[in-house]
Design a protein around this motif. Structure first.
Motif, PDB file in Angstrom:
ATOM      1  N   GLN A 196     -11.594   5.542  -2.264  1.00  0.00           N
ATOM      2  CA  GLN A 196     -10.870   4.809  -3.291  1.00  0.00           C
ATOM      3  C   GLN A 196     -10.325   5.750  -4.357  1.00  0.00           C
ATOM      4  OE1 GLN A 196     -12.997   2.127  -6.123  1.00  0.00           O
ATOM      5  NE2 GLN A 196     -11.680   0.511  -5.249  1.00  0.00           N
ATOM      6  N   MET A 199      -7.209   7.407  -3.208  1.00  0.00           N
ATOM      7  CA  MET A 199      -6.034   6.546  -3.105  1.00  0.00           C
ATOM      8  C   MET A 199      -5.449   6.200  -4.469  1.00  0.00           C
ATOM      9  SD  MET A 199      -7.205   3.883  -0.125  1.00  0.00           S
ATOM     10  CE  MET A 199      -5.696   2.941  -0.345  1.00  0.00           C
ATOM     11  N   VAL A 200      -6.268   6.135  -5.494  1.00  0.00           N
ATOM     12  CA  VAL A 200      -5.774   5.772  -6.826  1.00  0.00           C
ATOM     13  C   VAL A 200      -4.974   6.946  -7.396  1.00  0.00           C
ATOM     14  CG1 VAL A 200      -6.449   5.199  -9.187  1.00  0.00           C
ATOM     15  CG2 VAL A 200      -7.630   4.144  -7.251  1.00  0.00           C
ATOM     16  N   PRO A 201      -3.723   6.728  -7.831  1.00  0.00           N
ATOM     17  CA  PRO A 201      -2.877   7.834  -8.312  1.00  0.00           C
ATOM     18  C   PRO A 201      -3.361   8.380  -9.652  1.00  0.00           C
ATOM     19  CG  PRO A 201      -1.776   5.746  -8.649  1.00  0.00           C
ATOM     20  CD  PRO A 201      -3.000   5.448  -7.844  1.00  0.00           C
ATOM     21  N   PHE A 227      -7.799  -2.367  -8.160  1.00  0.00           N
ATOM     22  CA  PHE A 227      -7.242  -1.013  -8.159  1.00  0.00           C
ATOM     23  C   PHE A 227      -5.860  -1.060  -8.810  1.00  0.00           C
ATOM     24  CE2 PHE A 227      -5.532  -2.881  -4.374  1.00  0.00           C
ATOM     25  CZ  PHE A 227      -4.254  -2.351  -4.239  1.00  0.00           C
ATOM     26  N   HIS A 228      -5.384   0.089  -9.242  1.00  0.00           N
ATOM     27  CA  HIS A 228      -4.033   0.208  -9.804  1.00  0.00           C
ATOM     28  C   HIS A 228      -3.226   1.194  -8.944  1.00  0.00           C
ATOM     29  CE1 HIS A 228      -6.405   3.482 -11.594  1.00  0.00           C
ATOM     30  NE2 HIS A 228      -5.234   4.160 -11.654  1.00  0.00           N
ATOM     31  N   TRP A 229      -1.916   1.038  -9.078  1.00  0.00           N
ATOM     32  CA  TRP A 229      -1.018   1.896  -8.271  1.00  0.00           C
ATOM     33  C   TRP A 229       0.304   2.020  -9.004  1.00  0.00           C
ATOM     34  CZ3 TRP A 229       3.786   0.843  -6.233  1.00  0.00           C
ATOM     35  CH2 TRP A 229       4.275   1.771  -5.311  1.00  0.00           C
ATOM     36  N   ALA A 231       4.388   4.295  -8.683  1.00  0.00           N
ATOM     37  CA  ALA A 231       5.264   5.243  -7.982  1.00  0.00           C
ATOM     38  C   ALA A 231       6.632   5.236  -8.670  1.00  0.00           C
ATOM     39  CB  ALA A 231       5.401   4.875  -6.517  1.00  0.00           C
TER      40      ALA A 231
END
Length: 244
Positions: A196, A199-201, A227-229, A231
């Protein structure tokens, strides 16, 4: 020639002496009867107490061994002790407490007997007893000092501890298994945590825009259910907060 007869005073004195003697004899008989009655009642009470004691001892759940403090001889026992050790009463009464202990633990047995005598009572569970086949039986003992037939003795109350020890062994085995499973599960969760986090930026990639921002990410447990994301696409900053 006239015969001399005792005077009236002498006769009265003799009657008084005779009356006193009779009274003393009567008092003695009464005192003797009282002492006899007391002795009889004492004997009956002692017999009743003995019967009550034997009933309590024989119907008790714990095995009982009465040990002579001087030489370790078994002075008394009950049916539960005979059943536990697989010996008849005659064999039990012909035995010594040290005959009932494993040879390699005789010194420890002597120490426990000495501790019981010194402290007038003791609890111990580190000296097993031998049955008629010579097999050791794990027991828990509660001992106290008391008089038995006019001599100092140790009353040893013995309880079979084999079932309890088997239960404790099963509980220990189950606890070990639960700890192993918990460890395996924790290892899996910690692996998921690492995935995890990968994967989290990283928010440092946001750059200058937007100027005022922060990310509050505090999982309640090891792995978060949220979770946060974000781009960048075509000059735009795309951000998302998701609940999975």
């Amino acid at each position: 020639e006239p015969v001399a007869r005792p005077g009236r005073a002498a006769m009265e004195g003799g009657l008084i002496a005779l009356s006193i003697t009779a009274a003393l004899a009567l008092v003695g008989a009464v005192i003797l009867a009282i002492h006899y009655d007391r002795a009889r009642r004492t004997a009956l009470n002692a017999a009743d107490r003995s019967r009550e004691w034997n009933t309590i001892v024989e119907q008790g759940n714990d095995a009982l061994l009465v040990i002579d403090i001087r030489d370790g001889r078994v002075l008394g026992t009950n049916a539960r002790a005979c059943e536990l050790l697989g010996r008849d009463r005659e064999a039990m009464l012909a035995a010594n407490i040290f005959d009932l202990c494993p040879k390699e633990l005789l010194a420890r047995c002597a120490e426990r007997i000495a501790e019981v005598w010194e402290k007038k009572g003791w609890l111990f569970a580190d000296v097993p007893l031998l049955d008629a086949r010579g097999e050791a039986i794990d027991v828990e003992c509660s001992a106290r000092v008391n008089a038995f037939s006019g001599r100092p003795a140790i009353f040893l109350y013995v309880r079979d501890a084999r079932e309890r020890k088997r239960m404790l062994a099963r509980i220990a085995a189950q606890s070990t298994e639960l700890q192993r499973r918990n460890r395996d599960m924790l290892d899996s969760i910690q692996c998921a945590q690492r995935i995890q986090k990968a994967m989290v930026p990283d928010t440092t990639a946001w750059g200058a825009a937007p100027p005022d921002h922060f990310v509050l990410f505090q999982p309640r447990d090891i792995v978060s259910g949220d979770f946060h994301w974000f781009a960048r696409r075509d000059g735009l900053l795309l951000a998302a907060a998701a609940d999975c």
